[in-house]
Design a protein around this motif. Structure first.
Motif, PDB file in Angstrom:
ATOM      1  N   LEU A 157      16.104 -23.491   2.822  1.00 60.60           N
ATOM      2  CA  LEU A 157      14.784 -23.428   3.444  1.00 60.60           C
ATOM      3  C   LEU A 157      14.689 -24.398   4.613  1.00 60.60           C
ATOM      4  CD1 LEU A 157      12.356 -21.665   2.735  1.00 60.60           C
ATOM      5  CD2 LEU A 157      11.371 -23.602   1.505  1.00 60.60           C
ATOM      6  N   GLU A 158      15.235 -25.626   4.427  1.00 61.71           N
ATOM      7  CA  GLU A 158      15.197 -26.621   5.491  1.00 61.71           C
ATOM      8  C   GLU A 158      16.045 -26.197   6.687  1.00 61.71           C
ATOM      9  OE1 GLU A 158      16.412 -30.265   3.763  1.00 61.71           O
ATOM     10  OE2 GLU A 158      14.575 -30.544   2.600  1.00 61.71           O
ATOM     11  N   GLY A 159      17.117 -25.475   6.429  1.00 62.99           N
ATOM     12  CA  GLY A 159      17.990 -25.041   7.511  1.00 62.99           C
ATOM     13  C   GLY A 159      17.485 -23.819   8.255  1.00 62.99           C
ATOM     14  N   LEU A 160      16.404 -23.225   7.733  1.00 61.60           N
ATOM     15  CA  LEU A 160      15.857 -22.014   8.352  1.00 61.60           C
ATOM     16  C   LEU A 160      14.869 -22.401   9.435  1.00 61.60           C
ATOM     17  CD1 LEU A 160      15.896 -18.903   8.058  1.00 61.60           C
ATOM     18  CD2 LEU A 160      13.920 -19.126   6.543  1.00 61.60           C
ATOM     19  N   GLY A 161      15.165 -22.049  10.682  1.00 63.81           N
ATOM     20  CA  GLY A 161      14.289 -22.417  11.780  1.00 63.81           C
ATOM     21  C   GLY A 161      13.164 -21.422  11.999  1.00 63.81           C
ATOM     22  N   LEU A 162      13.484 -20.163  12.026  1.00 63.37           N
ATOM     23  CA  LEU A 162      12.487 -19.134  12.319  1.00 63.37           C
ATOM     24  C   LEU A 162      12.993 -17.793  11.831  1.00 63.37           C
ATOM     25  CD1 LEU A 162       9.751 -18.727  13.833  1.00 63.37           C
ATOM     26  CD2 LEU A 162      11.104 -18.135  15.852  1.00 63.37           C
ATOM     27  N   THR A 163      12.102 -17.003  11.276  1.00 60.40           N
ATOM     28  CA  THR A 163      12.487 -15.670  10.827  1.00 60.40           C
ATOM     29  C   THR A 163      11.825 -14.622  11.713  1.00 60.40           C
ATOM     30  OG1 THR A 163      10.622 -15.506   9.283  1.00 60.40           O
ATOM     31  CG2 THR A 163      12.682 -16.444   8.435  1.00 60.40           C
ATOM     32  N   PHE A 164      12.435 -13.450  11.752  1.00 59.78           N
ATOM     33  CA  PHE A 164      11.896 -12.354  12.548  1.00 59.78           C
ATOM     34  C   PHE A 164      11.776 -11.117  11.668  1.00 59.78           C
ATOM     35  CE2 PHE A 164      13.644 -15.190  15.675  1.00 59.78           C
ATOM     36  CZ  PHE A 164      12.731 -15.129  16.713  1.00 59.78           C
ATOM     37  N   PRO A 165      10.787 -10.268  11.959  1.00 61.46           N
ATOM     38  CA  PRO A 165      10.627  -9.045  11.170  1.00 61.46           C
ATOM     39  C   PRO A 165      11.786  -8.094  11.401  1.00 61.46           C
ATOM     40  CG  PRO A 165       9.220  -8.959  13.106  1.00 61.46           C
ATOM     41  CD  PRO A 165       9.803 -10.350  13.063  1.00 61.46           C
ATOM     42  N   ARG A 166      12.087  -7.318  10.397  1.00 61.49           N
ATOM     43  CA  ARG A 166      13.173  -6.342  10.531  1.00 61.49           C
ATOM     44  C   ARG A 166      12.621  -4.997  10.996  1.00 61.49           C
ATOM     45  NH1 ARG A 166      17.192  -7.228   5.325  1.00 61.49           N
ATOM     46  NH2 ARG A 166      17.815  -9.368   5.824  1.00 61.49           N
ATOM     47  N   GLY A 167      13.149  -4.504  12.092  1.00 60.12           N
ATOM     48  CA  GLY A 167      12.774  -3.179  12.565  1.00 60.12           C
ATOM     49  C   GLY A 167      11.429  -3.148  13.263  1.00 60.12           C
ATOM     50  N   VAL A 168      11.110  -1.966  13.794  1.00 61.75           N
ATOM     51  CA  VAL A 168       9.869  -1.776  14.544  1.00 61.75           C
ATOM     52  C   VAL A 168       8.647  -1.924  13.643  1.00 61.75           C
ATOM     53  CG1 VAL A 168       8.531  -0.123  15.904  1.00 61.75           C
ATOM     54  CG2 VAL A 168      10.996  -0.292  16.226  1.00 61.75           C
ATOM     55  N   ALA A 169       8.753  -1.457  12.399  1.00 63.51           N
ATOM     56  CA  ALA A 169       7.610  -1.541  11.483  1.00 63.51           C
ATOM     57  C   ALA A 169       7.185  -2.984  11.286  1.00 63.51           C
ATOM     58  CB  ALA A 169       7.967  -0.900  10.141  1.00 63.51           C
ATOM     59  N   GLY A 170       8.168  -3.859  11.040  1.00 59.18           N
ATOM     60  CA  GLY A 170       7.841  -5.271  10.847  1.00 59.18           C
ATOM     61  C   GLY A 170       7.299  -5.905  12.114  1.00 59.18           C
ATOM     62  N   ALA A 171       7.899  -5.555  13.251  1.00 56.29           N
ATOM     63  CA  ALA A 171       7.443  -6.111  14.524  1.00 56.29           C
ATOM     64  C   ALA A 171       6.007  -5.680  14.826  1.00 56.29           C
ATOM     65  CB  ALA A 171       8.373  -5.666  15.648  1.00 56.29           C
ATOM     66  N   LEU A 172       5.684  -4.430  14.530  1.00 55.73           N
ATOM     67  CA  LEU A 172       4.323  -3.945  14.759  1.00 55.73           C
ATOM     68  C   LEU A 172       3.321  -4.669  13.870  1.00 55.73           C
ATOM     69  CD1 LEU A 172       4.987  -0.125  15.150  1.00 55.73           C
ATOM     70  CD2 LEU A 172       4.096  -1.653  16.903  1.00 55.73           C
ATOM     71  N   SER A 173       3.734  -5.014  12.653  1.00 54.27           N
ATOM     72  CA  SER A 173       2.849  -5.766  11.760  1.00 54.27           C
ATOM     73  C   SER A 173       2.564  -7.151  12.335  1.00 54.27           C
ATOM     74  CB  SER A 173       3.483  -5.898  10.369  1.00 54.27           C
ATOM     75  OG  SER A 173       3.631  -4.634   9.770  1.00 54.27           O
ATOM     76  N   VAL A 174       3.600  -7.802  12.881  1.00 60.25           N
ATOM     77  CA  VAL A 174       3.431  -9.124  13.464  1.00 60.25           C
ATOM     78  C   VAL A 174       2.530  -9.069  14.701  1.00 60.25           C
ATOM     79  CG1 VAL A 174       4.637 -11.011  14.646  1.00 60.25           C
ATOM     80  CG2 VAL A 174       5.621 -10.008  12.587  1.00 60.25           C
ATOM     81  N   LEU A 175       2.686  -8.016  15.499  1.00 62.56           N
ATOM     82  CA  LEU A 175       1.944  -7.897  16.752  1.00 62.56           C
ATOM     83  C   LEU A 175       0.637  -7.130  16.605  1.00 62.56           C
ATOM     84  CD1 LEU A 175       4.922  -7.126  19.166  1.00 62.56           C
ATOM     85  CD2 LEU A 175       3.742  -9.303  18.847  1.00 62.56           C
ATOM     86  N   ASP A 176       0.242  -6.821  15.366  1.00 63.17           N
ATOM     87  CA  ASP A 176      -0.986  -6.065  15.131  1.00 63.17           C
ATOM     88  C   ASP A 176      -2.170  -6.777  15.773  1.00 63.17           C
ATOM     89  OD1 ASP A 176      -2.679  -4.082  14.087  1.00 63.17           O
ATOM     90  OD2 ASP A 176      -3.163  -5.338  12.364  1.00 63.17           O
ATOM     91  N   GLY A 177      -2.912  -6.047  16.617  1.00 61.93           N
ATOM     92  CA  GLY A 177      -4.058  -6.621  17.294  1.00 61.93           C
ATOM     93  C   GLY A 177      -3.720  -7.368  18.574  1.00 61.93           C
ATOM     94  N   ARG A 178      -2.416  -7.542  18.837  1.00 61.53           N
ATOM     95  CA  ARG A 178      -2.007  -8.277  20.032  1.00 61.53           C
ATOM     96  C   ARG A 178      -1.457  -7.364  21.122  1.00 61.53           C
ATOM     97  NH1 ARG A 178      -1.195 -11.377  15.611  1.00 61.53           N
ATOM     98  NH2 ARG A 178      -1.923 -13.535  15.708  1.00 61.53           N
ATOM     99  N   ILE A 179      -1.110  -6.140  20.747  1.00 59.78           N
ATOM    100  CA  ILE A 179      -0.748  -5.146  21.748  1.00 59.78           C
ATOM    101  C   ILE A 179      -1.757  -3.999  21.633  1.00 59.78           C
ATOM    102  CG2 ILE A 179       1.692  -5.751  21.760  1.00 59.78           C
ATOM    103  CD1 ILE A 179       2.262  -3.378  19.984  1.00 59.78           C
ATOM    104  N   SER A 180      -1.854  -3.200  22.679  1.00 60.20           N
ATOM    105  CA  SER A 180      -2.873  -2.153  22.690  1.00 60.20           C
ATOM    106  C   SER A 180      -2.597  -1.100  21.622  1.00 60.20           C
ATOM    107  CB  SER A 180      -2.925  -1.477  24.061  1.00 60.20           C
ATOM    108  OG  SER A 180      -1.775  -0.671  24.253  1.00 60.20           O
ATOM    109  N   PRO A 181      -3.654  -0.512  21.038  1.00 58.43           N
ATOM    110  CA  PRO A 181      -3.470   0.559  20.045  1.00 58.43           C
ATOM    111  C   PRO A 181      -2.632   1.708  20.585  1.00 58.43           C
ATOM    112  CG  PRO A 181      -5.750  -0.176  20.079  1.00 58.43           C
ATOM    113  CD  PRO A 181      -5.061  -0.836  21.243  1.00 58.43           C
TER     114      PRO A 181
END
Length: 352
Positions: free
Chosen positions: A79-103
């Motif tokens: 856990l300490e060695g983990l700097g940053l995680t990213f969502p897997r695939g477009v579905a995860g990325a869309l969840s992270v960016l929900d409300g931040r990109i246009s519908p």
């Protein structure tokens, strides 16, 4: 945790932490966290992983305190060695960016990647405006409509019911009494099906509805052009014309749409020359009413000063008066968009 039995009860060939699989270690961490009251949501994990973790938890046997410490230490180091995680695939990325990109952009990306909305479909359905749910209710069976109604907040369900014809509303309300035997699987399938239907309806590329867009255009049109368009809309679609009238906000609407306490705030944002010209150019009864409303709700000293300037200005050309009134309206609209002002909603706003 008390005296624990040997690790051999988990894996016959293993006597220490190194013999545990990563999923067994994950199960230990989950069990430890839950036992200490942590709120853990594993719903976003793939189904097969949720199944594996559940089965592993069911198969695990007590472990020694030393083994527990080793697993926790390994977890902490990772856990300490983990700097940053990213969502897997477009579905995860869309969840992270929900409300931040246009519908519109989000819908296009989902379509290109074959991705549907994630999460509980009923949460998405329950968050919709009753007006958007109305066509769904009207096209579904009484049983499905009753289930939809049952999954909404009480106030939203009541509003939706009020939008339906009386007879259908009564039949759906009665059908709610027949929903007690609906299984969790059936509820899930219905939710997914309804969400899929809603996803197939493209989101509008416009931020405002048609009536609001036409109203915004007519706000800054000349009075004669506005009247001509509204007359034509009355002949073509009276209901749409009424919606456009409600969306229109012009100088003459100020007394009906702006609270008296907000007038000083509006006056501070205006160029005084525009205000003087707009008031001096008020000719019709509606325009004079708006001018007096503005003067009557500002400080007496400032009102007297503006009246003196209006007297000195003399006769105002209609073109100049209209430009000044539009400048006043534009300033008010900017304040509304910035959240500095709330226009009063009226059912019978005048269109000027």
């Amino acid at each position: 945790m008390g005296t624990l039995t040997p690790l051999a009860q988990i894996a016959p060939s293993a006597q220490n932490q190194t013999a545990l699989t990563r999923r067994q270690k994950a199960a230990i961490i989950i069990r430890l966290a839950v036992s200490h009251g942590a709120e853990m949501s594993l719903q976003d994990l793939p189904d097969d992983l949720q199944v594996d973790l559940t089965r592993i938890l069911g198969d695990m046997r007590p472990i020694t305190r030393d083994t527990l410490h080793e697993v926790v230490e390994e977890f902490a180091v990772e856990l300490e060695g983990l700097g940053l995680t990213f969502p897997r695939g477009v579905a995860g990325a869309l969840s992270v960016l929900d409300g931040r990109i246009s519908p519109h952009t989000a819908a296009r990306l989902r379509k290109e990647a074959g991705v549907r909305q994630t999460g509980d479909p009923w949460e998405r359905i329950a968050a919709l405006d009753p007006q958007k749910l109305l066509p769904v209710i009207e096209s579904e069976s009484l049983e499905v409509s009753a289930i939809i109604l049952s999954k909404l907040d009480i106030s939203k369900a009541a509003e939706l019911l009020g939008l339906l014809p009386g007879d259908k509303a009564r039949r759906i309300a009665y059908a709610v009494s027949q929903t007690s035997s609906v299984t969790a699987d059936a509820l899930d399938r219905i939710g997914i099906s309804l969400a899929a239907q809603l996803e197939s309806v493209p989101d509008s590329v416009f931020e405002q509805g048609p009536a609001a867009r036409v109203g915004a255009i007519l706000n800054f049109s000349t009075a004669s052009a506005r009247d001509e368009v509204l007359t034509g809309l009355d002949e073509t679609d009276r209901d749409f014309a009424d919606e456009v009238r409600k969306a229109i906000f012009t100088f003459v609407n100020i007394p009906d749409r702006i609270a008296p306490r907000d007038i000083p705030k509006v006056v501070r944002e205006l160029e005084q020359a525009d205000l003087v010209t707009a008031i001096g150019g008020a000719v019709s009864e509606q325009e004079k009413r708006a001018a007096e409303y503005v003067l009557g709700n500002m400080s007496a000293r400032l009102a007297d000063s503006i009246r003196d300037e209006v007297a000195d200005l003399g006769k105002v050309k209609p073109k100049d008066a209209e430009a000044a009134m539009n400048a006043v309206v534009a300033a008010i609209r900017e304040m509304e968009a910035a959240g500095e002002l709330l226009l009063i909603a009226g059912e019978e706003d005048q269109d000027g």
